[in-house]
Design a protein around this motif. Structure first.
Motif, PDB file in Angstrom:
ATOM      1  N   UNK A 145       0.798  -1.220   0.000  1.00  0.00           N
ATOM      2  CA  UNK A 145       0.000   0.000   0.000  1.00  0.00           C
ATOM      3  C   UNK A 145       0.836   1.277   0.000  1.00  0.00           C
ATOM      4  N   UNK A 146       1.975   1.240   0.691  1.00  0.00           N
ATOM      5  CA  UNK A 146       2.749   2.481   0.854  1.00  0.00           C
ATOM      6  C   UNK A 146       4.117   2.442   0.176  1.00  0.00           C
ATOM      7  N   UNK A 147       4.542   1.274  -0.288  1.00  0.00           N
ATOM      8  CA  UNK A 147       5.821   1.193  -0.977  1.00  0.00           C
ATOM      9  C   UNK A 147       6.935   0.673  -0.077  1.00  0.00           C
ATOM     10  N   UNK A 148       8.043   0.272  -0.713  1.00  0.00           N
ATOM     11  CA  UNK A 148       9.174  -0.308   0.006  1.00  0.00           C
ATOM     12  C   UNK A 148       9.810   0.676   0.973  1.00  0.00           C
ATOM     13  N   UNK A 149       9.939   1.915   0.550  1.00  0.00           N
ATOM     14  CA  UNK A 149      10.578   2.920   1.422  1.00  0.00           C
ATOM     15  C   UNK A 149       9.780   3.093   2.709  1.00  0.00           C
ATOM     16  N   UNK A 150       8.453   3.132   2.580  1.00  0.00           N
ATOM     17  CA  UNK A 150       7.609   3.240   3.771  1.00  0.00           C
ATOM     18  C   UNK A 150       7.718   1.982   4.618  1.00  0.00           C
ATOM     19  N   UNK A 151       7.856   0.812   3.961  1.00  0.00           N
ATOM     20  CA  UNK A 151       8.026  -0.425   4.706  1.00  0.00           C
ATOM     21  C   UNK A 151       9.297  -0.412   5.536  1.00  0.00           C
ATOM     22  N   UNK A 152      10.377   0.143   4.973  1.00  0.00           N
ATOM     23  CA  UNK A 152      11.623   0.253   5.740  1.00  0.00           C
ATOM     24  C   UNK A 152      11.442   1.171   6.943  1.00  0.00           C
ATOM     25  N   UNK A 153      10.751   2.281   6.745  1.00  0.00           N
ATOM     26  CA  UNK A 153      10.509   3.198   7.871  1.00  0.00           C
ATOM     27  C   UNK A 153       9.617   2.545   8.921  1.00  0.00           C
ATOM     28  N   UNK A 154       8.669   1.724   8.460  1.00  0.00           N
ATOM     29  CA  UNK A 154       7.787   1.027   9.402  1.00  0.00           C
ATOM     30  C   UNK A 154       8.591   0.053  10.268  1.00  0.00           C
ATOM     31  N   UNK A 155       9.549  -0.639   9.672  1.00  0.00           N
ATOM     32  CA  UNK A 155      10.393  -1.547  10.452  1.00  0.00           C
ATOM     33  C   UNK A 155      11.193  -0.779  11.499  1.00  0.00           C
ATOM     34  N   UNK A 156      11.733   0.367  11.113  1.00  0.00           N
ATOM     35  CA  UNK A 156      12.467   1.180  12.092  1.00  0.00           C
ATOM     36  C   UNK A 156      11.533   1.696  13.179  1.00  0.00           C
ATOM     37  N   UNK A 157      10.292   1.987  12.816  1.00  0.00           N
ATOM     38  CA  UNK A 157       9.284   2.406  13.809  1.00  0.00           C
ATOM     39  C   UNK A 157       9.030   1.288  14.819  1.00  0.00           C
ATOM     40  N   UNK A 158       8.892   0.068  14.312  1.00  0.00           N
ATOM     41  CA  UNK A 158       8.672  -1.077  15.200  1.00  0.00           C
ATOM     42  C   UNK A 158       9.855  -1.260  16.145  1.00  0.00           C
ATOM     43  N   UNK A 159      11.075  -1.186  15.604  1.00  0.00           N
ATOM     44  CA  UNK A 159      12.274  -1.353  16.425  1.00  0.00           C
ATOM     45  C   UNK A 159      12.336  -0.280  17.512  1.00  0.00           C
TER      46      UNK A 159
END
Length: 374
Positions: A258-272
């Motif tokens: 839905x948001x793209x790979x770049x957003x997925x990377x930021x989401x992982x950093x958000x989770x961490x």
């Protein structure tokens, strides 16, 4: 600047993975030292067989070899697993340098030129410096090089200050002991130290790249595999439990879709970031692969479940916003917990048991933590 990074890294204590590798390196050095000690014993014996035996040199070499053999067995015993004595590399490095100086000192009694110009004995300074590369600690390399330069320089200064006759500085076998020769050897020791330090620096960079996740900065599977035996050793010594929590983000692929790979990377950093806020001093968070993480906690399974469930609720209450004008995305995870030693004696068995419980959490509806099979 590269130069600043180089010296900063050399002066910095090694990280966990480097310490683990360094422990194996110390054992390898101990084995090499034992082998070199036997070679050192063979040198005076070889001189006897070839008819080139010198009483002064032979006695010094024989005493040095016997001393080296005796201590090499002690260092080999101390370096064997499961011991991980962090002071041992410093002690053995000081021993390697000082033993070389003592043998040179024994040669000085008969001939000052032999004590300063014996290349066979002096070369063991170089061996001691080069072997520090196997310990992967730049501080140790600088220590070895500095100690060798200091001890050999002090030895030379005492000779030039105390010898009252120029004739005593000359030997048929070893030539003339000169200040210029001493300075050249001091320079060679400095060069050997610099080269070895560069090797250590490159090793640390390579290990850092292999042991840490580039996206989140967390340790990765490689570091987990290397460090886990020491974690179980520590738990065994202290008599405490060790819980391994395997967690996987629920339906994370939709963030990328839905948001793209770049957003997925930021989401992982958000989770961490959310997970790290709930960590305690002795917890250890690892990114295993993709959206899968491992959290190791030195607590029993019951306490681990309480803390993991609190982290689960905290993440669910902290939605990720891909952009300032985008709708927030609620992120959750499912987790399975395995406890050492009850659920398994090693990492592979604990991961297998935790994965079974993680699958159970997924089948039961996700967004939950499972610590035992139902």
């Amino acid at each position: 600047m590269i130069g600043a990074e180089f010296w900063q890294r050399l002066r910095t204590p090694p990280d966990t993975l480097m310490l683990e590798i360094g422990a194996g390196g110390e054992l390898l050095v101990a084995k090499l030292r034992a082998l070199l000690s036997l070679v050192l014993l063979g040198l005076p014996l070889l001189n006897i067989l070839t008819g080139e035996y010198s009483p002064a040199e032979g006695t010094a070499g024989l005493l040095g070899a016997l001393l080296a053999i005796a201590f090499s067995q002690l260092w080999l015993w101390l370096a064997r697993p499961p011991r991980r004595l962090r002071w041992l590399p410093w002690l053995t490095t000081a021993y390697d340098i000082t033993l070389t100086t003592l043998v040179l000192g024994l040669l000085l009694r008969d001939s000052p030129a032999a004590g300063l110009n014996s290349m066979v004995v002096w070369a063991f300074y170089l061996f001691a410096i080069l072997m520090t590369a196997l310990r992967n600690d730049g501080r140790l390399t600088l220590f070895a090089g500095g100690l060798a330069i200091l001890q050999y320089g002090t030895l030379a200064a005492l000779v030039f200050a105390l010898v009252d006759s120029p004739e005593r500085l000359t030997s048929i076998d070893y030539g003339t002991a000169r200040l210029s020769t001493v300075l050249q050897r001091e320079l060679l020791l400095a060069i050997a130290t610099a080269i070895t330090a560069t090797v250590v620096f490159r090793m640390q960079r390579l290990v850092e790249l292999s042991g840490n996740d580039g996206l989140t900065g967390l340790p990765n599977r490689t570091l987990l595999v290397h460090r886990f035996p020491s974690l179980t050793d520590g738990a065994r010594t202290s008599g405490c439990s060790l819980s391994l929590c395997l967690l996987d983000l629920d339906g994370f692929h939709r963030v990328n879709d839905e948001a793209g790979r770049a957003a997925g990377d930021r989401a992982l950093r958000h989770v961490v970031q959310i997970l790290q806020q709930g960590l305690e001093p002795h917890d250890w968070l690892v990114r295993l692969a993709g959206e899968e993480f491992v959290l190791v906690m030195p607590v029993p399974a019951g306490r681990a479940w309480e803390r993991m469930d609190a982290l689960r609720r905290e993440l669910a209450a902290s939605p990720f916003r891909p952009a300032s004008d985008a709708a927030p995305i609620r992120l959750t995870f499912s987790a399975g917990i395995a406890c050492w030693p009850h659920d398994g004696p090693d990492l592979s068995q604990l991961l297998r048991r935790a994965d079974l419980r993680l699958r159970q959490a997924k089948l039961e509806g996700r967004n939950r933590v499972v610590a035992r099979e139902r």
